[in-house]
Design a protein around this motif. Sequence first.
Motif, PDB file in Angstrom:
ATOM      1  N   LEU A 100      10.138   1.303  -3.207  1.00  0.00           N
ATOM      2  CA  LEU A 100       9.483   0.584  -2.113  1.00  0.00           C
ATOM      3  C   LEU A 100       9.988   1.062  -0.755  1.00  0.00           C
ATOM      4  N   CYS A 101      11.251   1.420  -0.674  1.00  0.00           N
ATOM      5  CA  CYS A 101      11.782   1.935   0.597  1.00  0.00           C
ATOM      6  C   CYS A 101      11.153   3.284   0.944  1.00  0.00           C
ATOM      7  N   VAL A 102      10.953   4.133  -0.071  1.00  0.00           N
ATOM      8  CA  VAL A 102      10.295   5.419   0.163  1.00  0.00           C
ATOM      9  C   VAL A 102       8.844   5.191   0.598  1.00  0.00           C
ATOM     10  N   VAL A 103       8.160   4.262  -0.078  1.00  0.00           N
ATOM     11  CA  VAL A 103       6.780   3.934   0.287  1.00  0.00           C
ATOM     12  C   VAL A 103       6.722   3.457   1.738  1.00  0.00           C
ATOM     13  N   SER A 104       7.667   2.617   2.119  1.00  0.00           N
ATOM     14  CA  SER A 104       7.658   2.076   3.483  1.00  0.00           C
ATOM     15  C   SER A 104       7.877   3.164   4.535  1.00  0.00           C
ATOM     16  N   GLU A 105       8.608   4.212   4.171  1.00  0.00           N
ATOM     17  CA  GLU A 105       8.905   5.299   5.110  1.00  0.00           C
ATOM     18  C   GLU A 105       7.826   6.382   5.138  1.00  0.00           C
ATOM     19  N   LYS A 106       7.207   6.632   3.985  1.00  0.00           N
ATOM     20  CA  LYS A 106       6.328   7.799   3.848  1.00  0.00           C
ATOM     21  C   LYS A 106       4.840   7.479   3.690  1.00  0.00           C
ATOM     22  N   CYS A 107       4.507   6.219   3.433  1.00  0.00           N
ATOM     23  CA  CYS A 107       3.116   5.868   3.094  1.00  0.00           C
ATOM     24  C   CYS A 107       2.591   4.761   4.023  1.00  0.00           C
ATOM     25  N   PRO A 108       2.295   5.097   5.265  1.00  0.00           N
ATOM     26  CA  PRO A 108       1.902   4.079   6.250  1.00  0.00           C
ATOM     27  C   PRO A 108       0.535   3.442   5.996  1.00  0.00           C
ATOM     28  N   GLU A 109      -0.276   4.043   5.102  1.00  0.00           N
ATOM     29  CA  GLU A 109      -1.609   3.519   4.836  1.00  0.00           C
ATOM     30  C   GLU A 109      -1.633   2.466   3.725  1.00  0.00           C
ATOM     31  N   VAL A 110      -0.500   2.212   3.099  1.00  0.00           N
ATOM     32  CA  VAL A 110      -0.465   1.283   1.962  1.00  0.00           C
ATOM     33  C   VAL A 110      -0.946  -0.108   2.369  1.00  0.00           C
ATOM     34  N   SER A 111      -1.890  -0.635   1.567  1.00  0.00           N
ATOM     35  CA  SER A 111      -2.418  -1.966   1.845  1.00  0.00           C
ATOM     36  C   SER A 111      -2.329  -2.896   0.630  1.00  0.00           C
ATOM     37  N   ASP A 112      -2.131  -2.333  -0.563  1.00  0.00           N
ATOM     38  CA  ASP A 112      -2.165  -3.124  -1.796  1.00  0.00           C
ATOM     39  C   ASP A 112      -1.000  -2.718  -2.690  1.00  0.00           C
ATOM     40  N   VAL A 113      -0.092  -3.667  -2.970  1.00  0.00           N
ATOM     41  CA  VAL A 113       1.095  -3.375  -3.781  1.00  0.00           C
ATOM     42  C   VAL A 113       1.270  -4.462  -4.830  1.00  0.00           C
ATOM     43  N   ASN A 114       1.414  -4.057  -6.091  1.00  0.00           N
ATOM     44  CA  ASN A 114       1.722  -5.001  -7.163  1.00  0.00           C
ATOM     45  C   ASN A 114       2.927  -4.479  -7.931  1.00  0.00           C
ATOM     46  N   VAL A 115       4.048  -5.188  -7.802  1.00  0.00           N
ATOM     47  CA  VAL A 115       5.277  -4.790  -8.480  1.00  0.00           C
ATOM     48  C   VAL A 115       5.842  -5.956  -9.291  1.00  0.00           C
ATOM     49  N   SER A 116       4.957  -6.815  -9.765  1.00  0.00           N
ATOM     50  CA  SER A 116       5.373  -7.999 -10.527  1.00  0.00           C
ATOM     51  C   SER A 116       6.250  -7.621 -11.720  1.00  0.00           C
ATOM     52  N   LYS A 159      -0.301  -2.118   7.363  1.00  0.00           N
ATOM     53  CA  LYS A 159      -1.639  -2.413   6.829  1.00  0.00           C
ATOM     54  C   LYS A 159      -1.593  -3.217   5.522  1.00  0.00           C
ATOM     55  N   LEU A 160      -0.399  -3.636   5.103  1.00  0.00           N
ATOM     56  CA  LEU A 160      -0.255  -4.364   3.845  1.00  0.00           C
ATOM     57  C   LEU A 160      -1.085  -5.647   3.865  1.00  0.00           C
ATOM     58  N   GLU A 161      -2.017  -5.763   2.909  1.00  0.00           N
ATOM     59  CA  GLU A 161      -2.890  -6.937   2.810  1.00  0.00           C
ATOM     60  C   GLU A 161      -2.669  -7.722   1.528  1.00  0.00           C
ATOM     61  N   ASN A 162      -2.354  -7.034   0.435  1.00  0.00           N
ATOM     62  CA  ASN A 162      -2.195  -7.677  -0.865  1.00  0.00           C
ATOM     63  C   ASN A 162      -0.817  -7.342  -1.436  1.00  0.00           C
TER      64      ASN A 162
END
Length: 200
Positions: free
Chosen positions: A104-120, A139-142
């Motif tokens: 998630l830290c890598v995603v936060s640094e490298k993937c600015p377009e992320v809007s939907d994340v499910n890590v249940s 842009k995180l919405e879900n």
Amino acid sequence: MSTEKLSAMVSALPAVINENMIVKVIETIHKTFSRTRRTVGMKTCLEVLLQKHVQRLELNGLFFKMRLQGTINSTIRNIVCAQVTTMRNLMTLNMVSKCSDEILCVVSEKCPEVSDVNVSISDLVTDAGIKALANGCPKLENLGIYKCWNITTEGIAYVLKHSRNLKKLKCDQLGAVLINEFSTSKSTFKLIHFEQTQIC
């Protein structure tokens, strides 16, 4: 054929075909694993298929449907972590059961377009991971964090405060968060949907 050549061939495909291949290959791996309990080729498949132009990364079938050994899970997380660093266009991450703060830290640094994340159901996701998402993914919405038992009400409250575009939240402690963290607050949210009873 070498991994490099396979990777080059896959990189030439349209993103949507690549994304569908990921899902289909995971289904095939699952069927093979169910019959033989072997994971031969899994590492190579992920290295080849997780391309930089991918927008939807659907890995939930790989982890949720199979009970893999700890070393295999670690290897897969390491591959995902390394490959995600190049995915500037990533919008969806579905990694139920085996995500981690590191990913998630890598995603936060490298993937600015992320809007939907499910890590249940991910024991390795904590407040640190979801705070990183809130800070690095505007842009995180879900967000799905059901049964992530190492996430506290403080972490969820942080996400609610800092993820200004969050519309859908799936978690176990939302009621407690609203009562304990926001009962006297004037904060407002864009949430239009939340769940806390089942895993999606």
